[in-house]
Design an enzyme around this catalytic site. Structure first.
Site, PDB file in Angstrom:
ATOM      1  N   CYS A   1       4.561  42.082 -13.067  1.00  0.00           N
ATOM      2  CA  CYS A   1       5.724  42.176 -12.026  1.00  0.00           C
ATOM      3  C   CYS A   1       5.965  43.240 -11.152  1.00  0.00           C
ATOM      4  O   CYS A   1       5.059  43.451 -10.235  1.00  0.00           O
ATOM      5  CB  CYS A   1       7.068  41.511 -12.788  1.00  0.00           C
ATOM      6  SG  CYS A   1       8.176  40.735 -11.628  1.00  0.00           S
TER       7      CYS A   1
ATOM      8  N   GLU B   1       5.571  37.131 -18.089  1.00  0.00           N
ATOM      9  CA  GLU B   1       6.485  38.149 -18.329  1.00  0.00           C
ATOM     10  C   GLU B   1       7.650  37.657 -19.341  1.00  0.00           C
ATOM     11  O   GLU B   1       8.401  36.777 -18.953  1.00  0.00           O
ATOM     12  CB  GLU B   1       6.919  38.838 -17.117  1.00  0.00           C
ATOM     13  CG  GLU B   1       8.124  40.256 -17.596  1.00  0.00           C
ATOM     14  CD  GLU B   1       8.728  40.852 -16.196  1.00  0.00           C
ATOM     15  OE1 GLU B   1       9.187  41.823 -16.309  1.00  0.00           O
ATOM     16  OE2 GLU B   1       8.512  39.938 -15.202  1.00  0.00           O
TER      17      GLU B   1
ATOM     18  N   LYS C   1       4.743  47.430 -19.494  1.00  0.00           N
ATOM     19  CA  LYS C   1       5.159  47.554 -17.984  1.00  0.00           C
ATOM     20  C   LYS C   1       5.471  49.027 -17.643  1.00  0.00           C
ATOM     21  O   LYS C   1       6.154  49.702 -18.290  1.00  0.00           O
ATOM     22  CB  LYS C   1       6.237  46.560 -17.810  1.00  0.00           C
ATOM     23  CG  LYS C   1       6.693  46.303 -16.292  1.00  0.00           C
ATOM     24  CD  LYS C   1       7.680  45.341 -16.233  1.00  0.00           C
ATOM     25  CE  LYS C   1       8.406  44.874 -14.911  1.00  0.00           C
ATOM     26  NZ  LYS C   1       9.238  44.020 -14.805  1.00  0.00           N
TER      27      LYS C   1
END
EC number: 6.3.5.1
Length: 609
Positions: free
Chosen positions: A163, A44, A111
């Site tokens: 994540c 990320e 995300k």
């Protein structure tokens, strides 16, 4: 499903190091290609570094990051590469993975969930992407898909949970990816290190691969990227609930390429380390990265002979030991721009760590011998001097102004603090002369209750152990003497922790001034980590600890009063590593008002039961 080789590439990035960040990514791609990797996943925000903070809010920063992706595209021939990058779209910034296939950018996956607990403040910078939304995005004149999508390589269908996406229970993207017939999920992360955290990740990864009936590949950032958070570079492959491969964490390398065969057979699984080893490895890597990225000439430490400063001295020595073991002498020195000629471990410690014992008439011979023995055993430079002359000068001046003599009965705190503060200017001089980082010795337990002299023992460029409690440190020192083969700690481990600021006949010890360190730990876990009230804590600890109830009430009252009174100190502490489940740094984990009512009603309620 086709048998292919994939890889994760933990990289040690630095905000605003555009050339270096891109270079490390390109080197990782080249290494992956040489191993016949077909899909490479980087972490990320690998383009910019996760810790770029409010730079993400600017217009120019995400734009320049996208230009880095454009520059990366030609280096991705004959391989598929996924790399983390911030993207500004319609006045919002999205945390995305850019996917480049055989020299062509084929899309972005943003995300969907932002982390907003503990050290994370992602909603300040990023906007979550809506599930199932897919649009066209103009990538330098070429339209590419941007949004919630899956991609295909040969017969393999793959997607992403970035994540925090993976930690959102039944709302996480993985459930939708499963319904679309996914074969492989990548989880690119910027997940900060904390002792014991890798076990939590393991459980998540095992659960994910079993629940979604797919291969699950986790890849994390590496190193002390921007000062406070350390990333462990963990890279894991799992399938059907089983870990198939896992790398060794906390590498000193600029990047790693961990390749996996998409095969249900176990490949290489590095062991999970105990908490004490994790502390050594994370702290030593954090110190090394901080040293080289700040372009400093070494470290300076006021070595008192006590637990805190001794812990830090050992961690610097372990930095040298671990760095040499992993990088070799030439590369270790090259990164620090020092000559490797005629060097060995002890000589490098001597070059990089300068210590000084600054005694007063209240200091003991035992702590002097402890500091001297430890410094010599590690190889550190050791100086010693007394500061009585400076202390007496300050006292005489203020006595003249006040028109009276200062006494321990009337002026205890003042007389203690002036000693700690008198040590600060001269140790700063030594740091300045060496172009070195001054290491502050505060620990988390002292941060809780303000048991530190501002502009005294809090002075420093960085505070390596401010994220861990004193009870852990005392136990770790005994462990380190044996397990790290540090015999110089024998003196340290024989001493009772003391500030040594009162005359010796007053028998000062830290726990007498405060309370037992193991009790501070239990109170702070409930008060700070779990955010419990004083009354809740009393009820819980009354059942769990064998301690007289009125005494326990007094300790809880003292903790909360000192906590509230000393927030201003925590606001001024030097930057610290995040090493545990929680910390008391107001810039990362725990915000608290500087001025408050000090829990007066809550503590009054405690007295009523």
């Amino acid at each position: 499903m086709a048998a292919i080789k994939i890889a994760g590439a933990p990289v040690n990035q630095t905000p605003l190091d555009w050339e270096g960040n891109l270079s490390r990514i390109i080197l990782a791609i080249q290494e992956a290609r040489s191993r016949q990797v077909e899909i490479l996943c980087l972490p990320e925000l690998a383009i910019t570094g996760y810790g770029s903070e409010d730079l993400f809010l600017s217009i120019w920063f995400p734009k320049k990051a996208l230009e880095q992706v454009k520059a990366l595209v030609p280096h991705c021939e004959d391989i598929t590469v996924a790399v983390g990058v911030p993207v500004r779209l319609e006045n919002q910034v999205y945390n995305t993975m850019a996917i480049i296939e055989d020299g062509k950018l084929i899309g972005f996956v943003p995300k969907q969930f932002m982390a907003l607990d503990g050290v994370h403040y992602e909603f300040r910078w990023f906007t979550p992407w809506e599930a199932n939304r897919l649009i066209d995005f103009d990538f330098f004149g070429e339209k590419v898909p941007f949004g919630d999508q899956i991609l295909t390589h040969k017969t393999i269908r793959y997607g992403f949970e970035i994540c925090e996406d993976a930690w959102r229970g039944t709302s996480r993207p993985g459930y939708r990816l499963q319904k679309r017939g996914i074969d492989l999920i990548f989880c690119p992360s910027a997940s900060h290190f904390a002792m014991g955290k890798t076990q939590e990740r393991r459980e998540l990864i095992e659960f994910s691969s079993k629940t979604f009936d797919c291969y699950y590949c986790y890849v994390n950032l590496l190193g002390n990227e921007a000062g406070r958070m350390i990333f462990d570079g963990e890279c894991v492959l799992a399938n059907k609930g089983n870990i198939l491969s896992r790398n060794q964490l906390l590498s000193f390398q600029h990047f790693q390429v961990i390749d996996f065969e998409l095969s249900p057979q176990e490949q290489s699984i590095a062991p999970t380390l105990e908490k004490e080893w994790e502390f050594v490895q994370a702290s030593s890597l954090g110190l090394y990265d901080y040293l080289r990225k700040s372009k400093s000439g070494g470290f300076v430490l006021s070595l008192s002979g006590g637990a805190d400063s001794s812990t830090i001295a050992v961690l610097v020595a372990e930095m040298v030991r671990r760095g040499l073991e992993e990088l070799g002498l030439d590369e270790f020195c090259r990164r620090l721009t020092i000559s490797s000629e005629h060097q060995n471990e002890k000589k490098l410690v001597n070059k990089l760590l300068t210590t000084a014992y600054q005694g007063t008439k209240n200091s003991s011979q035992e702590t002097f011998e402890s500091a001297k023995m430890l410094a010599e055993s590690l190889g550190a430079k050791f100086h010693h001097w007394t500061i009585d002359e400076e202390v007496d000068s300050y006292i005489q001046k203020i006595e003249k102004v006040m028109g009276r003599e200062l006494t321990w009965e009337q002026d205890d705190i003042t007389l203690q603090n002036i000693q700690a503060r008198s040590r600060s200017p001269i140790i700063w001089m030594l740091a300045n002369l060496n172009n070195a980082l001054l290491l502050s010795t505060s620990n988390r337990s002292e941060g809780d209750v303000g048991y530190a002299t501002m502009d005294g023992d809090t002075s420093g460029s960085i505070s390596p152990i401010a994220g861990v409690d004193k009870f852990f440190i005392l136990n770790w020192l005994r462990w380190a003497e044996k397990n790290l083969n540090r015999p110089g700690l024998s003196w340290v481990n024989s001493l009772q922790p003391s500030a040594e600021l009162r005359p010796q006949e007053r028998s000062q010890t830290d726990e007498k001034d405060l309370m037992p360190y193991d009790l501070i730990l239990e109170i702070e876990k409930l008060a700070i980590r779990d955010r419990r009230s004083p009354l809740d804590i009393f009820i819980i600890l009354s059942d769990e600890m064998d301690i007289e109830k009125q005494l326990l009430k007094g300790y809880i009252k003292k903790f909360f009063q000192l906590w509230a009174r000393n927030q201003w100190k925590r606001e001024r502490y030097a930057p610290a590593f995040h090493l545990d489940q929680f910390n008391v740094d107001p810039k990362t984990w725990c915000r608290f008002p500087i001025l408050s009512g000090g829990f007066s009603e809550e503590l009054a309620q405690l007295e009523q039961i």
